[in-house]
Enzyme design. Structure first.
Site, PDB file in Angstrom:
ATOM      1  N   ASN A  37       0.813  -1.213   0.000  1.00  0.00           N
ATOM      2  CA  ASN A  37       0.000   0.000   0.000  1.00  0.00           C
ATOM      3  C   ASN A  37       0.854   1.274   0.000  1.00  0.00           C
ATOM      4  OD1 ASN A  37      -2.306   1.515   0.078  1.00  0.00           O
ATOM      5  ND2 ASN A  37      -2.918   0.936   2.162  1.00  0.00           N
ATOM      6  N   HIS A 122     -14.936  -4.978  10.808  1.00  0.00           N
ATOM      7  CA  HIS A 122     -14.543  -3.669  11.359  1.00  0.00           C
ATOM      8  C   HIS A 122     -15.755  -2.800  11.678  1.00  0.00           C
ATOM      9  CE1 HIS A 122     -10.160  -3.274   9.814  1.00  0.00           C
ATOM     10  NE2 HIS A 122     -10.434  -4.530  10.085  1.00  0.00           N
ATOM     11  N   ARG A 147     -13.964  -5.963  15.426  1.00  0.00           N
ATOM     12  CA  ARG A 147     -13.003  -4.942  15.829  1.00  0.00           C
ATOM     13  C   ARG A 147     -13.743  -3.633  16.004  1.00  0.00           C
ATOM     14  NH1 ARG A 147      -8.016  -2.268  12.376  1.00  0.00           N
ATOM     15  NH2 ARG A 147      -9.611  -0.685  11.978  1.00  0.00           N
ATOM     16  N   TYR A 159      -7.114   7.041  12.990  1.00  0.00           N
ATOM     17  CA  TYR A 159      -7.062   5.764  12.296  1.00  0.00           C
ATOM     18  C   TYR A 159      -8.333   4.956  12.554  1.00  0.00           C
ATOM     19  CZ  TYR A 159      -6.389   0.971  11.282  1.00  0.00           C
ATOM     20  OH  TYR A 159      -6.605  -0.276  10.790  1.00  0.00           O
ATOM     21  N   ASP A 210      -7.447  -2.014  17.491  1.00  0.00           N
ATOM     22  CA  ASP A 210      -6.145  -1.751  16.874  1.00  0.00           C
ATOM     23  C   ASP A 210      -5.614  -0.407  17.367  1.00  0.00           C
ATOM     24  OD1 ASP A 210      -3.939  -1.586  15.247  1.00  0.00           O
ATOM     25  OD2 ASP A 210      -5.018  -1.984  13.365  1.00  0.00           O
ATOM     26  N   HIS A 212      -2.677   0.697  16.463  1.00  0.00           N
ATOM     27  CA  HIS A 212      -1.961   1.180  15.276  1.00  0.00           C
ATOM     28  C   HIS A 212      -0.653   1.906  15.631  1.00  0.00           C
ATOM     29  CE1 HIS A 212      -2.029   2.092  10.882  1.00  0.00           C
ATOM     30  NE2 HIS A 212      -2.799   1.017  10.880  1.00  0.00           N
ATOM     31  N   GLU A 236      -4.179  -4.726  19.371  1.00  0.00           N
ATOM     32  CA  GLU A 236      -3.261  -4.875  18.232  1.00  0.00           C
ATOM     33  C   GLU A 236      -2.241  -3.743  18.158  1.00  0.00           C
ATOM     34  OE1 GLU A 236      -5.403  -5.348  14.583  1.00  0.00           O
ATOM     35  OE2 GLU A 236      -3.723  -4.639  13.378  1.00  0.00           O
ATOM     36  N   GLU A 262       1.391  -6.987  11.304  1.00  0.00           N
ATOM     37  CA  GLU A 262       0.928  -6.766   9.926  1.00  0.00           C
ATOM     38  C   GLU A 262       2.012  -6.121   9.060  1.00  0.00           C
ATOM     39  OE1 GLU A 262      -2.533  -4.361  10.833  1.00  0.00           O
ATOM     40  OE2 GLU A 262      -1.543  -2.572  10.108  1.00  0.00           O
ATOM     41  N   ARG A 283       0.406 -11.374  13.213  1.00  0.00           N
ATOM     42  CA  ARG A 283      -0.464 -10.838  12.163  1.00  0.00           C
ATOM     43  C   ARG A 283       0.136 -10.922  10.764  1.00  0.00           C
ATOM     44  NH1 ARG A 283      -4.796  -8.822  11.805  1.00  0.00           N
ATOM     45  NH2 ARG A 283      -4.290  -6.724  11.105  1.00  0.00           N
ATOM     46  N   HIS A 312      -3.384 -10.491   8.768  1.00  0.00           N
ATOM     47  CA  HIS A 312      -3.832  -9.185   8.284  1.00  0.00           C
ATOM     48  C   HIS A 312      -4.744  -9.402   7.072  1.00  0.00           C
ATOM     49  CE1 HIS A 312      -2.278  -5.055   6.592  1.00  0.00           C
ATOM     50  NE2 HIS A 312      -3.403  -4.898   7.245  1.00  0.00           N
ATOM     51  N   ASP A 316      -6.388  -3.324   1.424  1.00  0.00           N
ATOM     52  CA  ASP A 316      -5.228  -3.150   0.537  1.00  0.00           C
ATOM     53  C   ASP A 316      -4.548  -4.478   0.229  1.00  0.00           C
ATOM     54  OD1 ASP A 316      -4.772  -2.249   3.423  1.00  0.00           O
ATOM     55  OD2 ASP A 316      -2.722  -2.709   2.839  1.00  0.00           O
ATOM     56  N   GLU A 339      -8.525 -11.446   9.720  1.00  0.00           N
ATOM     57  CA  GLU A 339      -9.169 -10.145   9.501  1.00  0.00           C
ATOM     58  C   GLU A 339      -9.892 -10.162   8.151  1.00  0.00           C
ATOM     59  OE1 GLU A 339      -6.417  -6.869   9.100  1.00  0.00           O
ATOM     60  OE2 GLU A 339      -7.939  -5.392   9.659  1.00  0.00           O
ATOM     61  N   TRP A 402       1.819   6.817  12.283  1.00  0.00           N
ATOM     62  CA  TRP A 402       0.439   6.733  11.845  1.00  0.00           C
ATOM     63  C   TRP A 402      -0.102   5.348  12.135  1.00  0.00           C
ATOM     64  CZ3 TRP A 402      -2.185   3.767   8.087  1.00  0.00           C
ATOM     65  CH2 TRP A 402      -3.565   4.086   7.994  1.00  0.00           C
TER      66      TRP A 402
HETATM   67  O1  EZ4 Z   1      -3.654   0.351   8.333  1.00  0.00           O
HETATM   68  O2  EZ4 Z   1      -3.580  -2.230   5.863  1.00  0.00           O
HETATM   69  O3  EZ4 Z   1      -5.441  -3.947  11.032  1.00  0.00           O
HETATM   70  N1  EZ4 Z   1      -5.460  -3.378   9.986  1.00  0.00           N
HETATM   71  C1  EZ4 Z   1      -4.733  -2.285   9.694  1.00  0.00           C
HETATM   72  C2  EZ4 Z   1      -4.837  -1.757   8.302  1.00  0.00           C
HETATM   73  C3  EZ4 Z   1      -3.599  -0.970   7.868  1.00  0.00           C
HETATM   74  C4  EZ4 Z   1      -3.525  -0.943   6.360  1.00  0.00           C
HETATM   75  C5  EZ4 Z   1      -2.246  -0.248   5.892  1.00  0.00           C
HETATM   76  O4  EZ4 Z   1      -2.069  -0.415   4.547  1.00  0.00           O
HETATM   77  O5  EZ4 Z   1      -4.036  -1.785  10.545  1.00  0.00           O
HETATM   78  O6  EZ4 Z   1      -6.012  -0.975   8.178  1.00  0.00           O
HETATM   79 CO    CO Z   2      -3.704  -3.151  12.139  1.00  0.00          CO
END
Ligand code: EZ4
Ligand code: CO
Length: 402
Positions: A37, A122, A147, A159, A210, A212, A236, A262, A283, A312, A316, A339, A402
């Protein structure tokens, strides 16, 4: 049997996908996902310039040897671009092996270990009420695992909160958009979300979250501890995992299960996390971790340490990756969860597939290989669109994760 050609197909039916097609002298071909991605063309170039020429004339049955050739032979080991390219070749070769044997991929791996692959969906909302409604919607669709993410008061965007109820797509601008992050606002808000979920829905569903990569280890310990009453299935990516030892600090403070990986591309990224039992779910998945051949090694190592898989499966990752992952999940003994973010109807039309969803579980189907194909004519109608993932800054302007 010999490999006669390799082609990279880049298309954007709603978002970008990079797909490798390997052809043989016996008319059987295989597909592999090569989507990274925001860095799609780097992998496409790696494949066309550095890998495909070296594949011509090779026996496609020699999956392990070709994997070792591409990994050791590059001299420059690991890294997301290299490992995505290797994954695409590996997935396409397993697809060919399945078609030659007229067997679905899970049969080649050792056969079915379960009746269905539990997936999590999600539930995203701009605030707690909206997230609760989304949790209700997923529960109504039969999901056993959900999630939950929500917007944070005082932050414009974060996010996991989508503009579109059905399809979350973070890579939405040619030049990365900028988000503002506050750890203190986040940490104050998140426990309220999970309390509200358990008050409304009870403890029937597996609930996931998550982080993130946005906390430090001690902050992650604090969050995990605060979430313990709500018994999450997992927390996560609580902190970036380059420093694997950092997870020891989280483990000292909380029994909330942890899922990481991931962004991992090799077994070395999670060696300490697994062997010291610092995580509960890994993941890593097919496209980013070197294909079926390498993911299998990660899963076997994980099994020794009671770590289960949680591949994961964001949008994407193309349907080609999803198909291959579902065969892997159907076989892998130490499966945890998969997921699943639905692809758009445009994407599903470009990638016809044998897999399906039913009442919280997915099924890979019994088509030979991984069961996912590409409609190249249709794909050509959706040319590549430059797009990048967002970046994050703290409220004072400092760059953050991010
Ligand atoms: O942000 O795949 O758990 N899932 C994630 C995703 C990631 C994207 C990044 O390309 O964290 O949504
Ligand atoms: Co994630």
């Amino acid at each position: 049997m010999k490999i006669t050609a390799g082609r990279v197909i880049v298309c954007s039916p709603g978002r970008n996908f990079v797909t490798l097609r390997i052809e043989t002298d016996e008319g059987i071909d295989g597909l592999g996902d090569a989507t990274l991605n925001g860095r799609e063309l780097a992998v496409a170039t790696y494949l066309t310039e550095h890998i495909i020429p070296a594949l011509i004339g090779r026996d496609p049955a020699m999956i392990e040897d070709i994997w070792q050739y591409l990994y050791r032979g590059a001299y420059w080991r690991r890294g997301p671009v290299t490992m995505c390219a290797i994954a695409a070749v590996d997935t396409a070769l397993w697809d060919i092996k399945g078609k030659v044997a007229r067997l679905p991929l899970y049969q080649l791996l050792g056969g079915r270990s379960r009746d269905g692959v539990m997936v999590y969906g999600h539930a995203n909302g701009k605030d707690i009420d909206e997230t609760l409604d989304e949790v209700a919607r997923y529960a109504g669709l039969g999901y056993k695992a959900i999630r939950a993410q929500s917007g944070i008061p005082g932050l414009a965007s974060t996010y996991g909160v989508s503009k579109d109820r059905m399809y979350y797509e973070p890579a939405d601008a040619a030049i990365a958009s900028e988000n503002v992050w506050s750890t203190s606002k986040y940490l104050d808000h998140v426990p309220k979300l999970f309390e509200a979920i358990r008050v409304r829905f009870g403890f029937e569903h597996h609930i996931l979250h998550d982080v993130h990569h946005r906390l430090t280890p001690i902050e992650a310990g604090r969050l995990g501890k605060a979430l313990e009453p709500y018994r999450l299935f997992w927390m996560e990516d609580p902190t970036p995992a380059e420093n694997q030892e950092g997870f020891r600090l989280i483990r000292q403070h909380t029994v909330t299960p942890i899922a990481v990986g991931e962004v991992f591309n090799t077994i070395h990224d999670c060696q300490t996390l697994i062997t010291e039992q610092l995580i509960d779910f890994v993941r890593a998945t097919v496209v980013h971790a070197g294909g079926i051949t390498h993911l299998r090694r990660i899963a076997h190592l994980a099994e020794l340490y009671h770590v289960r898989t949680g591949c994961h499966g964001a949008t994407d990752l193309s349907p080609v990756c999803m198909g291959a992952a579902l065969h892997f999940d159907t076989w892998v003994p130490n499966f945890g969860v998969q997921e699943y973010m639905r692809h758009t109807p445009e994407t599903d039309a470009v990638f016809p597939h044998a897999y399906w969803y039913d009442q919280g579980y997915m099924h890979p189907g019994d088509a030979p290989g991984h069961g996912v194909v590409i409609d190249e004519k249709l794909a050509a109608k959706y040319p590549y669109q430059p797009s990048a993932l967002p970046v994050n800054r703290l409220e004072d302007g400092s760059m953050w994760n991010w």
